[in-house]
Motif scaffolding. Structure first.
Motif, short mmCIF file in Angstrom:
data_model
loop_
_atom_site.label_atom_id
_atom_site.label_comp_id
_atom_site.label_asym_id
_atom_site.label_seq_id
_atom_site.Cartn_x
_atom_site.Cartn_y
_atom_site.Cartn_z
N LYS A 144 19.02 -1.78 -0.52
CA LYS A 144 20.25 -2.17 -1.16
C LYS A 144 20.62 -1.69 -2.41
CE LYS A 144 20.61 -6.57 1.33
NZ LYS A 144 20.48 -8.03 1.24
N GLY A 181 27.58 -8.92 -6.71
CA GLY A 181 27.27 -8.33 -5.60
C GLY A 181 27.60 -9.30 -4.46
N GLU A 182 27.26 -10.47 -4.65
CA GLU A 182 27.23 -11.34 -3.42
C GLU A 182 28.85 -11.65 -3.34
OE1 GLU A 182 22.88 -13.53 -3.53
OE2 GLU A 182 24.60 -14.51 -4.63
N ALA A 187 31.03 -9.24 -2.01
CA ALA A 187 31.30 -8.84 -0.62
C ALA A 187 31.55 -9.96 0.20
CB ALA A 187 29.51 -8.95 -0.56
N ASP A 231 33.79 -15.89 5.38
CA ASP A 231 32.52 -16.50 4.70
C ASP A 231 32.97 -17.87 3.92
OD1 ASP A 231 31.18 -14.18 5.58
OD2 ASP A 231 31.76 -13.04 3.98
N LEU A 274 26.82 -17.16 2.44
CA LEU A 274 26.46 -15.64 2.23
C LEU A 274 25.66 -15.18 3.17
CD1 LEU A 274 25.45 -16.34 -1.64
CD2 LEU A 274 27.68 -15.81 -0.78
N ARG A 275 26.13 -13.93 3.66
CA ARG A 275 25.30 -13.26 4.88
C ARG A 275 23.93 -12.65 4.39
NH1 ARG A 275 29.11 -9.47 5.47
NH2 ARG A 275 30.48 -10.69 4.04
N THR A 319 22.99 -10.12 4.80
CA THR A 319 23.14 -8.43 4.49
C THR A 319 23.88 -8.27 3.01
OG1 THR A 319 25.41 -8.35 5.50
CG2 THR A 319 23.47 -7.75 6.83
N THR A 320 24.08 -9.47 2.54
CA THR A 320 24.76 -9.29 1.11
C THR A 320 23.85 -9.90 0.00
OG1 THR A 320 26.00 -11.32 1.33
CG2 THR A 320 27.06 -9.49 2.26
N THR A 321 22.85 -10.67 0.32
CA THR A 321 22.01 -11.50 -0.76
C THR A 321 20.91 -10.37 -1.44
OG1 THR A 321 20.61 -12.26 0.83
CG2 THR A 321 22.66 -13.61 0.19
#
Length: 291
Positions: free
Chosen positions: A89, A216-217, A220, A225, A235-236, A238-240
């Motif tokens: 990431k 960033g979270e 995103a 969400d 919070l998915r 893929t974003t944490t």
């Protein structure tokens, strides 16, 4: 098939009594292996080379470069960055830092980069000032060292080297992050300025202030969400940062601001929550705080 000699001029096998270059040729599991042995002067020496090649095939090391002899910089800016873009990431930081590291270690092989060499790089970076004339933050140097360490981990798996010199290097020690809590007066002052060109950062500012999410979270987030009814953000994974999904409470006054933004936007569930990207938002907030 074993070993044999070929005439270097004609390429044909040598006749009895004729001298040429020794070769080995054998087949294992349907795959053929053939190579010249220019160092061999006798059939006995050629047979030893053939036996070593067979052993290398069975050990899975045949054809690899000698450990440590490959170019570290070529690997870092090529194979490693390709892997980072597909798997990390934080790959954008790597694309920024890799050329800096490669320039410092220009022309070096893996075997040339000892713990002492990494320490010199660490101290060199810490002694430099940034383009803004400030002292370089030790945290950024730690991130560069982490990238170098990860590159060595990948190189070891690929057979380019055998040891990671970062294991024997002390990383810069940084004090705990300073806690900063806005007073009611400071919050009110900032909110009063979130108009005009700063209006687009009002919702991100309140969300950050009352949720504690990472930047960033936050940026995103999609409308799917946000659960207004039950009052939380999803919070998915893929974003944490931890790659683990979690929920964060949605509380006032951030909730009211997002409800208004959602109604005005009339967006679909896949649309971004905030109508501005994180870099622009950070720039505007810094500009506002300095004014």
């Amino acid at each position: 098939m074993g070993v044999y000699e070929r005439d270097p001029k004609t390429g044909r096998k040598c006749k009895k009594g004729q001298r040429g270059v020794w070769y080995f040729y054998f087949t294992i599991s349907g795959r053929r292996y053939r190579a010249a042995i220019p160092e061999a002067q006798t059939k006995r020496q050629a047979l030893v080379a053939e036996a070593n090649a067979r052993a290398a095939v069975f050990n899975g090391t045949y054809g690899r470069k000698e450990a440590g002899q490959a170019s570290f910089c070529d690997f870092l800016t090529g194979e490693y960055l390709t892997w980072a873009k597909a798997n990390k990431k934080s790959w954008r930081f790597d694309t920024y830092a890799a050329p800096i590291v490669a320039e410092y270690f220009k022309g070096k092989r893996f075997c040339d980069i000892s713990p002492a060499a990494v320490v010199k790089y660490r101290d060199h970076r810490l002694s430099e000032t940034t383009v803004r004339g400030n002292k370089r933050n030790g945290n950024s140097v730690c991130r560069e060292l982490a990238m170098i360490s990860k590159a060595f981990v990948r190189a070891i798996k690929a057979g380019y080297c055998e040891e990671n010199p970062l294991k024997k290097v002390d990383w810069p020690k940084q004090p705990n992050r300073r806690e900063r809590v806005l007073s009611d007066e400071e919050e009110a002052l900032i909110l009063s300025k979130l108009t005009g060109k700063y209006a687009n950062i009002r919702a991100p500012f309140l969300t950050a202030l009352y949720s504690g999410m990472r930047r960033g979270e936050m940026f995103a987030l999609r409308w799917m969400d946000v659960d207004f009814e039950r009052g939380f953000f999803r919070l998915r994974e893929t974003t944490t940062k931890s790659s683990k999904a979690r929920t964060v409470p949605l509380i006032e006054p951030a909730r009211a601001e997002l409800v208004s933004l959602h109604k005005a936007d009339e967006c679909n569930p896949l649309s971004p929550v905030f109508p501005i990207n994180k870099e622009r938002a950070s720039h505007l907030l810094s500009e506002l705080l300095e004014s």
